[in-house]
Design a protein around this motif. Sequence first.
Motif, PDB file in Angstrom:
ATOM      1  N   GLU A 228      -0.924  -9.781  13.376  1.00 57.03           N
ATOM      2  CA  GLU A 228      -0.227  -8.598  12.705  1.00 57.03           C
ATOM      3  C   GLU A 228       1.071  -8.085  13.221  1.00 57.03           C
ATOM      4  OE1 GLU A 228      -2.771  -5.654  11.227  1.00 57.03           O
ATOM      5  OE2 GLU A 228      -4.443  -7.102  10.878  1.00 57.03           O
ATOM      6  N   GLY A 229       1.286  -8.136  14.474  1.00 57.68           N
ATOM      7  CA  GLY A 229       2.404  -7.823  15.114  1.00 57.68           C
ATOM      8  C   GLY A 229       3.603  -8.469  14.607  1.00 57.68           C
ATOM      9  N   TYR A 230       3.291  -9.953  14.497  1.00 63.63           N
ATOM     10  CA  TYR A 230       4.424 -10.701  13.712  1.00 63.63           C
ATOM     11  C   TYR A 230       5.239 -10.026  12.651  1.00 63.63           C
ATOM     12  CZ  TYR A 230       3.377 -14.461  17.105  1.00 63.63           C
ATOM     13  OH  TYR A 230       3.224 -15.385  18.226  1.00 63.63           O
ATOM     14  N   LEU A 231       4.259  -9.560  11.793  1.00 70.89           N
ATOM     15  CA  LEU A 231       4.985  -8.864  10.482  1.00 70.89           C
ATOM     16  C   LEU A 231       5.605  -7.836  10.861  1.00 70.89           C
ATOM     17  CD1 LEU A 231       5.328  -8.690   7.455  1.00 70.89           C
ATOM     18  CD2 LEU A 231       2.881  -7.343   7.559  1.00 70.89           C
TER      19      LEU A 231
ATOM     20  N   HIS B  14       6.740  -6.357  13.788  1.00 74.34           N
ATOM     21  CA  HIS B  14       7.884  -6.384  14.540  1.00 74.34           C
ATOM     22  C   HIS B  14       9.038  -7.088  14.007  1.00 74.34           C
ATOM     23  CE1 HIS B  14       6.629  -4.335  18.070  1.00 74.34           C
ATOM     24  NE2 HIS B  14       5.395  -4.745  18.102  1.00 74.34           N
ATOM     25  N   THR B  15       9.079  -7.932  12.799  1.00 73.01           N
ATOM     26  CA  THR B  15      10.039  -8.336  11.957  1.00 73.01           C
ATOM     27  C   THR B  15      10.442  -7.633  10.723  1.00 73.01           C
ATOM     28  OG1 THR B  15       8.524  -9.882  10.962  1.00 73.01           O
ATOM     29  CG2 THR B  15       9.560 -10.810  12.764  1.00 73.01           C
ATOM     30  N   LEU B  16       9.790  -6.520  10.563  1.00 71.08           N
ATOM     31  CA  LEU B  16      10.170  -5.722   9.523  1.00 71.08           C
ATOM     32  C   LEU B  16      11.357  -4.979  10.163  1.00 71.08           C
ATOM     33  CD1 LEU B  16       6.798  -3.745   8.613  1.00 71.08           C
ATOM     34  CD2 LEU B  16       8.043  -5.406   7.217  1.00 71.08           C
ATOM     35  N   PRO B  17      12.414  -4.463   9.368  1.00 69.91           N
ATOM     36  CA  PRO B  17      13.689  -3.880   9.585  1.00 69.91           C
ATOM     37  C   PRO B  17      13.360  -2.491  10.026  1.00 69.91           C
ATOM     38  CG  PRO B  17      13.638  -4.301   7.212  1.00 69.91           C
ATOM     39  CD  PRO B  17      12.608  -4.763   7.659  1.00 69.91           C
ATOM     40  N   VAL B  18      12.717  -2.351  10.959  1.00 69.70           N
ATOM     41  CA  VAL B  18      12.318  -0.860  11.541  1.00 69.70           C
ATOM     42  C   VAL B  18      12.637  -1.097  12.892  1.00 69.70           C
ATOM     43  CG1 VAL B  18      10.649  -0.269   9.693  1.00 69.70           C
ATOM     44  CG2 VAL B  18       9.876  -1.363  11.817  1.00 69.70           C
ATOM     45  N   THR B  19      12.555   0.318  13.755  1.00 71.88           N
ATOM     46  CA  THR B  19      12.878   0.102  15.170  1.00 71.88           C
ATOM     47  C   THR B  19      11.463   0.431  15.802  1.00 71.88           C
ATOM     48  OG1 THR B  19      13.001   2.599  15.203  1.00 71.88           O
ATOM     49  CG2 THR B  19      14.990   1.470  14.898  1.00 71.88           C
TER      50      THR B  19
ATOM     51  N   ARG C 194      12.032  -4.483  24.170  1.00 71.15           N
ATOM     52  CA  ARG C 194      11.887  -5.594  23.172  1.00 71.15           C
ATOM     53  C   ARG C 194      10.387  -6.248  23.415  1.00 71.15           C
ATOM     54  NH1 ARG C 194      16.163  -9.344  22.428  1.00 71.15           N
ATOM     55  NH2 ARG C 194      17.130  -8.011  24.087  1.00 71.15           N
ATOM     56  N   VAL C 195       9.557  -6.551  22.361  1.00 71.17           N
ATOM     57  CA  VAL C 195       8.305  -6.986  22.417  1.00 71.17           C
ATOM     58  C   VAL C 195       8.312  -8.423  22.887  1.00 71.17           C
ATOM     59  CG1 VAL C 195       7.165  -5.548  20.966  1.00 71.17           C
ATOM     60  CG2 VAL C 195       8.347  -7.661  20.156  1.00 71.17           C
ATOM     61  N   ASN C 196       7.004  -8.833  23.412  1.00 80.35           N
ATOM     62  CA  ASN C 196       6.696 -10.099  23.799  1.00 80.35           C
ATOM     63  C   ASN C 196       5.443 -10.560  23.119  1.00 80.35           C
ATOM     64  OD1 ASN C 196       8.807 -11.613  25.396  1.00 80.35           O
ATOM     65  ND2 ASN C 196       8.576 -10.137  27.075  1.00 80.35           N
ATOM     66  N   LEU C 197       5.688 -10.998  22.125  1.00 84.55           N
ATOM     67  CA  LEU C 197       4.195 -11.690  21.483  1.00 84.55           C
ATOM     68  C   LEU C 197       3.920 -12.887  21.704  1.00 84.55           C
ATOM     69  CD1 LEU C 197       4.425  -9.877  18.041  1.00 84.55           C
ATOM     70  CD2 LEU C 197       3.334  -8.942  20.036  1.00 84.55           C
TER      71      LEU C 197
ATOM     72  N   LEU D 153      10.746 -11.640  18.378  1.00 83.92           N
ATOM     73  CA  LEU D 153       9.267 -11.162  18.873  1.00 83.92           C
ATOM     74  C   LEU D 153       9.052 -11.512  20.286  1.00 83.92           C
ATOM     75  CD1 LEU D 153       7.524 -12.876  15.744  1.00 83.92           C
ATOM     76  CD2 LEU D 153       7.852 -10.413  16.330  1.00 83.92           C
ATOM     77  N   LEU D 154      10.010 -12.302  20.994  1.00 80.14           N
ATOM     78  CA  LEU D 154      10.211 -12.400  22.197  1.00 80.14           C
ATOM     79  C   LEU D 154      11.558 -11.848  23.018  1.00 80.14           C
ATOM     80  CD1 LEU D 154       9.124 -16.106  22.476  1.00 80.14           C
ATOM     81  CD2 LEU D 154       7.470 -14.056  23.160  1.00 80.14           C
ATOM     82  N   ALA D 155      11.179 -11.208  24.016  1.00 79.10           N
ATOM     83  CA  ALA D 155      12.505 -10.943  24.706  1.00 79.10           C
ATOM     84  C   ALA D 155      13.058 -11.958  25.670  1.00 79.10           C
ATOM     85  CB  ALA D 155      12.241  -9.521  25.615  1.00 79.10           C
TER      86      ALA D 155
ATOM     87  N   LYS E 281      16.997  -7.972  11.975  1.00 76.75           N
ATOM     88  CA  LYS E 281      15.822  -8.212  11.198  1.00 76.75           C
ATOM     89  C   LYS E 281      16.088  -8.027   9.773  1.00 76.75           C
ATOM     90  CE  LYS E 281      13.180  -7.309  15.062  1.00 76.75           C
ATOM     91  NZ  LYS E 281      12.320  -6.480  15.912  1.00 76.75           N
TER      92      LYS E 281
ATOM     93  N   TYR F 245      -0.401 -13.901   9.461  1.00 75.92           N
ATOM     94  CA  TYR F 245      -0.050 -12.603  10.211  1.00 75.92           C
ATOM     95  C   TYR F 245      -0.210 -11.348   9.180  1.00 75.92           C
ATOM     96  CZ  TYR F 245       4.824 -12.630   7.839  1.00 75.92           C
ATOM     97  OH  TYR F 245       5.804 -12.679   6.931  1.00 75.92           O
TER      98      TYR F 245
ATOM     99  N   LEU G 270      17.403  -4.236  14.993  1.00 76.05           N
ATOM    100  CA  LEU G 270      17.350  -3.811  13.591  1.00 76.05           C
ATOM    101  C   LEU G 270      18.252  -4.440  12.630  1.00 76.05           C
ATOM    102  CD1 LEU G 270      15.863  -1.537  11.811  1.00 76.05           C
ATOM    103  CD2 LEU G 270      17.659   0.051  12.420  1.00 76.05           C
TER     104      LEU G 270
ATOM    105  N   TYR H 177      11.787  -4.519   2.455  1.00 77.12           N
ATOM    106  CA  TYR H 177      13.070  -5.055   2.453  1.00 77.12           C
ATOM    107  C   TYR H 177      13.622  -4.994   1.224  1.00 77.12           C
ATOM    108  CZ  TYR H 177      10.927  -8.034   6.235  1.00 77.12           C
ATOM    109  OH  TYR H 177      10.234  -8.321   7.351  1.00 77.12           O
TER     110      TYR H 177
END
Lengths: 121, 267, 231
Positions: free
Chosen positions: B83-86, B88-93, B263-266, C52-54, C72, C83, C69, C101
């Motif tokens: 679920e993090g894939y969703l 963390h790709t939303l336009p939010v910080t 930044r995340v690492n999923l 999703l990766l640094a 994205k 997901y 931001l 969005y």
Amino acid sequence: MPWNLNSDRPIFLQIIDKIQIDIVSGFYQPGDKLPSVRELAQEASVNPNTMQKALSELERTGLVYSQRTSGRFITEDKDMIYALKEQRAQALAQHFLENMQRLGFQKEEIFRFLSQFLKAQ
Amino acid sequence: MLGKLIKYEWKACYKVLAALNLTLVLITVIGCLILQAIPSTEENIFFLAVLFIMLSALSISAFNLTTQIYIYFRFYKNLFTAEGYLMHTLPVTPLQLFHSKLIVGYFWFIVNTLLSFFCLAVLGWASRIFRLENTRTELQFLFQYTIGGSPGKFILLLLAATLASGFSSILMGYLSILLGQLVEKYKLGAAIGFYIALYLVSQVLSSLLMIIPTTFMAVADDMGFYGEFASCFYGNLLLWLIAAWVLFGCAYYAACFFLARRRVNLD
Amino acid sequence: MILLECKNLTKKYGIRTALSHVNLLIEPGHIIGLLGPNGSGKTTLIKLIAGLLAPTEGMAYVEGNPVGLASKSLVSYLPDHTYLNSRMRVQDAIRLFEDFYQDFSSACAHDMLAKLDIDPSFRLKSLSKGAKEKVQLILAMSRQAKLYLLDEPIAGVDPAARDYILRMLISNYREDASILISTHLISDIENILDEVIFLQNGQIRAFTSVDGLRQKDHKSIDSIFREVFKC
């Protein structure tokens, strides 16, 4: 007209072929409006850029012309279409001849064979 | 965007958490009925008290713990699994994501704790053990010395303690999960490890903090002012605890703030 | 105008290098295939661009914005697995996308759902694996994003739906946007591509026009791929 594109030849060349045949066969009449790039691309399941490239090439040869706002049209120059028809027929005949020669037929034999074949049809 | 995130976080977890709290209420109601069904004769008193303690221990510890674990789990699952894939790709910080979880989690944590206290009080009332002469004296003593005899002040302190301990507990869990993300493999296992470590450290540190009021107490005792200082001690003890929780909570928050911004690492 | 720029993009996992010093420039208006054998770094590259990766080193920029931001909201990403929370209904997922969005069109999403025969009131967990993938693809394609990152978009769906999806990608084509598709089903998809990136051992082996490659080798991209990455 089905598109039947195969992947080992450049797609834009195959599109040009296909549209040329559609024109000489009368599927598109002189002065007909062509569908938009997007519609044609979708119909043929090809990249719109590729379709664009093929249409630009057809435009360059004069077979198709574009009017800035209303789209692309088939040329009204019937002589040009006929010349293309002959050109394509020539290519087919050349192809046929080469294949027959590969089978060992001489020119006279080919002629005889062909006239018999046409009678039988 | 934070508002929208909170809305979705709320929608995603209110059913489970409301169900948990309702179960707690249901158990309390059933507990009350059982306790009320037993006549409060002298020989039954001991049995009633045991039943009361068992019921309250069950409802409070089990449901508080479940709520806590669910809130941690939600944070982990929603941000660091598929679920993090969703998210963390939303336009939010990343901080907005973190704060939305914190606010909703904290709210439920507080609701659950306050409800537990309420259920405890109701069960206590139903068990009638407070009608006993010696329980009452004990309680009166406690009230008088801890907070100078005012139940209002006691409830206020209890509320403050709930808010402070909830703040530090939630953040300790989140911090463990965020720390776990720094590890290359076995991130969940690492998070549990970090949680245990943080728990131990916080226990040791708060014990050390307790030395201060305890010393006061010992000094007062030596000087023969036990009565006056006892109330001071108990009142202070709770205040010191609250201070410790707030302090830890702030430290955890600062650490989370720093980690969540990375930044995340999923994988 | 550069849509996507990767500068020296590198990702290491311990001692293993998944992506090594990748430099890449992508312009708008293209459908680009990201091809490479398993473990060549396709998913890593896409996840780095999606944020999703640094990165271990380097950086990716979308319309000049470093991944974050701003990038994205320009990027529409489709992962290679589900997901969405499986307890969600399809329409809840649509509402979520609509909420977050600004470029999302729920009318477009509902239209595509109807064409693929998916009931929006169903919960995701009651859908088949293929239908779930379709829902996610519909969500990703119902945005008017600048860069679409599609990781294995057609792997789990039947051939008939595959054709529909390819046509949907073509009809969504815009001159100001590019689509980057990672896949191993090359023959199914190669006609809709105009450029390909061959990725090998975390490095870009080739980035070229599809028809140019066909003209040069007189072979399909699928056969060229098989030859280049022969085991």
